[in-house]
Scaffold this motif. Structure first.
Motif, PDB file in Angstrom:
ATOM      1  N   HIS A 161     -11.129  -4.301  -0.871  1.00 17.80           N
ATOM      2  CA  HIS A 161     -10.078  -3.106  -1.118  1.00 17.80           C
ATOM      3  C   HIS A 161     -10.245  -2.153  -0.076  1.00 17.80           C
ATOM      4  CE1 HIS A 161      -7.815   0.153  -3.683  1.00 17.80           C
ATOM      5  NE2 HIS A 161      -6.975  -0.545  -2.957  1.00 17.80           N
ATOM      6  N   ILE A 162      -9.074  -1.987   0.578  1.00 17.38           N
ATOM      7  CA  ILE A 162      -9.064  -1.019   1.802  1.00 17.38           C
ATOM      8  C   ILE A 162      -7.861   0.066   1.134  1.00 17.38           C
ATOM      9  CG2 ILE A 162      -8.771  -0.505   4.121  1.00 17.38           C
ATOM     10  CD1 ILE A 162     -10.144  -3.161   4.824  1.00 17.38           C
ATOM     11  N   ARG A 163      -8.439   1.152   0.737  1.00 24.08           N
ATOM     12  CA  ARG A 163      -7.322   2.140   0.337  1.00 24.08           C
ATOM     13  C   ARG A 163      -6.954   2.972   1.494  1.00 24.08           C
ATOM     14  NH1 ARG A 163      -6.113   5.216  -4.554  1.00 24.08           N
ATOM     15  NH2 ARG A 163      -4.490   6.530  -3.631  1.00 24.08           N
ATOM     16  N   ARG A 164      -5.680   3.112   1.867  1.00 30.37           N
ATOM     17  CA  ARG A 164      -5.200   4.233   2.847  1.00 30.37           C
ATOM     18  C   ARG A 164      -4.216   4.947   2.267  1.00 30.37           C
ATOM     19  NH1 ARG A 164      -6.776   3.835   7.769  1.00 30.37           N
ATOM     20  NH2 ARG A 164      -4.793   4.393   8.677  1.00 30.37           N
ATOM     21  N   THR A 179     -11.241   8.439   3.635  1.00 33.31           N
ATOM     22  CA  THR A 179     -11.409   7.130   3.544  1.00 33.31           C
ATOM     23  C   THR A 179     -12.846   6.227   3.840  1.00 33.31           C
ATOM     24  OG1 THR A 179     -10.716   6.693   5.912  1.00 33.31           O
ATOM     25  CG2 THR A 179      -8.823   6.760   4.156  1.00 33.31           C
ATOM     26  N   SER A 205      -4.955  -4.240   0.266  1.00 31.46           N
ATOM     27  CA  SER A 205      -4.913  -2.947   0.812  1.00 31.46           C
ATOM     28  C   SER A 205      -3.392  -2.585   0.875  1.00 31.46           C
ATOM     29  CB  SER A 205      -5.274  -3.187   2.360  1.00 31.46           C
ATOM     30  OG  SER A 205      -4.918  -1.995   3.083  1.00 31.46           O
ATOM     31  N   THR A 211      -5.404  -3.217   8.489  1.00 32.24           N
ATOM     32  CA  THR A 211      -6.509  -3.852   8.379  1.00 32.24           C
ATOM     33  C   THR A 211      -6.808  -5.197   9.133  1.00 32.24           C
ATOM     34  OG1 THR A 211      -6.525  -3.050   6.135  1.00 32.24           O
ATOM     35  CG2 THR A 211      -7.895  -4.907   6.473  1.00 32.24           C
ATOM     36  N   TYR A 223      -5.430 -12.502   3.210  1.00 30.70           N
ATOM     37  CA  TYR A 223      -5.003 -11.265   3.304  1.00 30.70           C
ATOM     38  C   TYR A 223      -3.855 -11.338   1.853  1.00 30.70           C
ATOM     39  CZ  TYR A 223      -7.301  -9.899   7.359  1.00 30.70           C
ATOM     40  OH  TYR A 223      -8.110  -9.830   8.350  1.00 30.70           O
TER      41      TYR A 223
END
Length: 303
Positions: A161-164, A179, A205, A211, A223
């Motif tokens: 999980h990439i939180r932006r 981040t 994400s 990403t 993805y």
């Protein structure tokens, strides 16, 4: 009756519900959910109704019975200001005091209104199996998500999980959370690849294009970008089906990992939830999870 105020995104709501459910489950009293904050909150919406929760929405009369005034009227604003300055006291209202586990909260029983984030499994791990049964989708998912859930279940799946989102675009939120760096993710990915055979990474994400461009994954990768913001609960469900997890400093992926029923699953988490120099969110990362520094990508000893 115990009323839990819900606020924030889906992950925050799950923490709030989990504590409320633990307290009412143990004391055999009714849990009611105050969702009034979402009338004026545009960033997130009330979302846990998509799960098999015990759902009782608090009415205005319920709130008034405990002396709770919500909204933006002058009387409400004045009342809240007086409470904040401790010039008046509502014995029914309990505000979270610390960003850490507060064992005194577990003594709460009835006729209270709880307002906080309550971000620790220590509040509800005694009813873990109850929560895992309830926090499943209320309705059957669509074919696209059902097919992906089946694919995930049959692979050595690893959620990333990439939180932006507002962590990047909102200056105040960025100042508080920041981040996780690419070094963090690269370290976790390489460590997972050493620990399990044939990993397949499923990336979640709110900024998939960034990403794809910036994070190098030299393994099979999917993805997950077919669900929109209103269907974030479906992404969360897919995360729970993964066998291993690399989470962000986000309650959303925290729950994706915690709700997983995979045996002997590996979870990598950031050692700091907030930016350096701030009093961090204590007790949010379970001791059994592996901690990596969010900026340097180095292992950090568990506390």
């Amino acid at each position: 009756m115990l009323i839990m105020k819900l606020k924030g995104g889906l992950g925050n709501q799950l923490f709030q519900y989990a504590l409320g459910r633990r307290l009412t489950y143990s004391n055999n009293v009714q849990l009611k959910l105050d969702v009034s904050s979402y009338r004026t909150y545009s960033l997130h919406s009330y979302g846990i109704h998509h799960f098999n929760i015990v759902e009782n929405i608090a009415t205005e009369d319920d709130l008034k019975a405990l002396g709770i005034m919500e909204g933006r009227g002058l009387r409400t604003i004045i009342s809240k200001a007086l409470e904040k300055r401790k010039l008046i006291h509502n014995p029914h209202r309990i505000n979270e005091r610390l960003w850490a586990f507060d064992p005194e909260i577990l003594n709460v029983s009835d006729n209270v209104y709880l307002d906080g984030y309550w971000a620790s499994e220590k509040y509800f791990r005694e009813i873990a199996e109850v929560l895992r049964a309830e926090l499943t989708p209320r309705q059957r998912l669509d074919k696209v998500n059902e097919d992906m859930a089946s694919e995930i279940a049959n692979a050595t799946s690893v959620s990333v999980h990439i939180r932006r989102g507002d962590y990047v675009t909102n200056p105040e939120t960025n100042k508080l959370f920041g981040t996780c760096s690419l070094k963090y993710y690269s370290k976790c990915i390489s460590e997972i690849a050493l620990k399990v055979r044939d990993p397949h990474f499923y990336v979640f994400s709110d900024d998939v294009q960034w990403t794809k461009k910036n994070l190098i994954i030299e393994h099979p990768v999917t993805y997950v970008d077919h669900n929109n913001k209103e269907n974030d609960f479906k992404d969360l469900y897919l995360m729970t089906k993964c066998k291993h997890h690399i989470i962000a400093n986000s309650s959303f992926s925290w729950w994706g990992a915690w709700l997983s029923t995979s045996k002997d699953h590996i979870v990598f988490a950031t050692s700091r939830w907030l930016t350096p120099g701030r009093t961090d969110v204590q007790d949010i990362i379970p001791e059994r999870w592996l901690r990596v520094d969010s900026q340097t990508g180095e292992y950090v000893d568990s506390v």
